[in-house]
Design a protein around this motif. Structure first.
Motif, PDB file in Angstrom:
ATOM      1  N   CYS A   1       0.806  -1.235   0.000  1.00  0.00           N
ATOM      2  CA  CYS A   1       0.000   0.000   0.000  1.00  0.00           C
ATOM      3  C   CYS A   1       0.835   1.279   0.000  1.00  0.00           C
ATOM      4  CB  CYS A   1      -0.950   0.006   1.187  1.00  0.00           C
ATOM      5  SG  CYS A   1      -0.122   0.034   2.802  1.00  0.00           S
ATOM      6  N   GLY A   2       2.138   1.203   0.303  1.00  0.00           N
ATOM      7  CA  GLY A   2       2.962   2.407   0.298  1.00  0.00           C
ATOM      8  C   GLY A   2       2.409   3.477   1.210  1.00  0.00           C
ATOM      9  N   GLY A   3       2.254   4.683   0.668  1.00  0.00           N
ATOM     10  CA  GLY A   3       1.743   5.805   1.442  1.00  0.00           C
ATOM     11  C   GLY A   3       0.255   5.758   1.732  1.00  0.00           C
ATOM     12  N   GLY A   4      -0.464   4.785   1.169  1.00  0.00           N
ATOM     13  CA  GLY A   4      -1.853   4.541   1.537  1.00  0.00           C
ATOM     14  C   GLY A   4      -2.914   5.311   0.780  1.00  0.00           C
ATOM     15  N   ALA A   5      -2.540   6.060  -0.267  1.00  0.00           N
ATOM     16  CA  ALA A   5      -3.532   6.878  -0.970  1.00  0.00           C
ATOM     17  C   ALA A   5      -4.624   6.034  -1.614  1.00  0.00           C
ATOM     18  CB  ALA A   5      -2.841   7.739  -2.037  1.00  0.00           C
ATOM     19  N   LEU A   6      -4.242   4.936  -2.255  1.00  0.00           N
ATOM     20  CA  LEU A   6      -5.224   4.071  -2.905  1.00  0.00           C
ATOM     21  C   LEU A   6      -6.100   3.378  -1.880  1.00  0.00           C
ATOM     22  CD1 LEU A   6      -6.372   2.764  -5.440  1.00  0.00           C
ATOM     23  CD2 LEU A   6      -4.441   1.177  -5.440  1.00  0.00           C
ATOM     24  N   ALA A   7      -5.489   2.874  -0.816  1.00  0.00           N
ATOM     25  CA  ALA A   7      -6.254   2.219   0.246  1.00  0.00           C
ATOM     26  C   ALA A   7      -7.260   3.185   0.866  1.00  0.00           C
ATOM     27  CB  ALA A   7      -5.297   1.693   1.323  1.00  0.00           C
ATOM     28  N   PHE A   8      -6.850   4.424   1.059  1.00  0.00           N
ATOM     29  CA  PHE A   8      -7.731   5.437   1.648  1.00  0.00           C
ATOM     30  C   PHE A   8      -8.955   5.682   0.762  1.00  0.00           C
ATOM     31  CE2 PHE A   8      -8.977   9.938   1.980  1.00  0.00           C
ATOM     32  CZ  PHE A   8      -9.352   9.974   3.319  1.00  0.00           C
ATOM     33  N   GLU A   9      -8.745   5.803  -0.558  1.00  0.00           N
ATOM     34  CA  GLU A   9      -9.865   6.053  -1.464  1.00  0.00           C
ATOM     35  C   GLU A   9     -10.839   4.878  -1.491  1.00  0.00           C
ATOM     36  OE1 GLU A   9     -10.732   8.772  -2.924  1.00  0.00           O
ATOM     37  OE2 GLU A   9      -8.998   9.857  -2.156  1.00  0.00           O
ATOM     38  N   LEU A  10     -10.328   3.658  -1.402  1.00  0.00           N
ATOM     39  CA  LEU A  10     -11.216   2.490  -1.365  1.00  0.00           C
ATOM     40  C   LEU A  10     -12.031   2.479  -0.071  1.00  0.00           C
ATOM     41  CD1 LEU A  10      -8.692  -0.135  -2.755  1.00  0.00           C
ATOM     42  CD2 LEU A  10     -10.772   0.644  -3.916  1.00  0.00           C
TER      43      LEU A  10
END
Length: 232
Positions: A70-79
């Motif tokens: 997930c790295g910095g989490g931007a994609l996870a946050f949007e989901l």
């Protein structure tokens, strides 16, 4: 079962992201000014992130999703903002700390949990898996094994990126001038995705899975392909 070759490669990647280039990747995933080369990588990653998000419904209430790498989490946050229960896993404990500190609280019914660890660890079952540029550092056989492992715990779809086998990408990484030597990433492993995935879905363990659409992003030094495996 994790092979010794996979574990060795995983440790190399962890060393890079957790010790060698953490600050460079923090800058890359921020909004601060970066070099022209890194600007193309940033733009490419943003285009890819939006593409991967487009593969999921706007309302993800009731979904449990693994963001593998997930790295910095931007994609996870949007989901999570779309209502999903999201588990973001990354090899870099420091990157996870950075994501926890930088991301706002999820506003809505979704939930986001971030942990440091192996994407192939025992994290339970999921409706969906997303893996943006986390499989690209592994050779073809390890990518296939990783997808088999993830598919065994996934009920709906897996959306991920692979590095396409193109002459340009091969030349770029052979020359190795995309980043300064001090923070150059581990070698990217280009694959012929069509061959890999068509062979994968013929495996008895992948019964009921089919290959979805491909989308390629090419922005300067950033070249990556979105792939999709869908469970019928």
């Amino acid at each position: 079962m994790l092979t010794s070759a996979y574990v060795k490669r995983r440790e190399e990647i962890e060393t890079y992201f957790d010790r060698t280039a953490l600050e460079a990747w923090k800058r890359l995933t921020s909004t601060e000014k970066v070099s022209g080369i890194r600007e193309t990588v940033r733009a490419g990653r943003e285009e890819m992130r939006l593409e991967l998000l487009s593969r999921f419904p706007a309302d993800l209430t009731g979904w449990r999703i693994l963001d593998a790498g997930c790295g910095g989490g931007a994609l996870a946050f949007e989901l999570a903002r779309r209502g999903a229960e999201v588990l973001g896993v990354d090899l870099s404990a420091q990157m996870i700390d950075h994501a926890r500190a930088g991301l706002p609280e999820v506003d809505g019914p979704g939930h986001l949990t971030l942990v440091a660890g192996d994407m192939l660890g025992d994290h339970g079952r999921f409706d969906g898996v997303v893996a943006m540029d986390s499989l690209i550092h592994y050779p073809r056989d390890q990518v296939g094994a990783a997808l088999l492992s993830l598919a065994s715990r996934t009920t709906r779809k897996m959306v991920f990126t692979l590095a396409p086998r193109t002459p340009l990408l091969a030349t770029m990484h052979f020359v190795g001038k995309a980043f300064p030597r001090s923070d150059r990433s581990p070698a990217i492993e280009p694959v012929t995705a069509r061959t890999l995935l068509s062979g994968l879905v013929r495996d008895p363990l992948m019964a009921g899975w089919r290959v979805g659409e491909t989308y390629r992003v090419h922005r300067g030094f950033y070249i990556s392909e979105a792939q999709e495996l869908i469970r019928s």
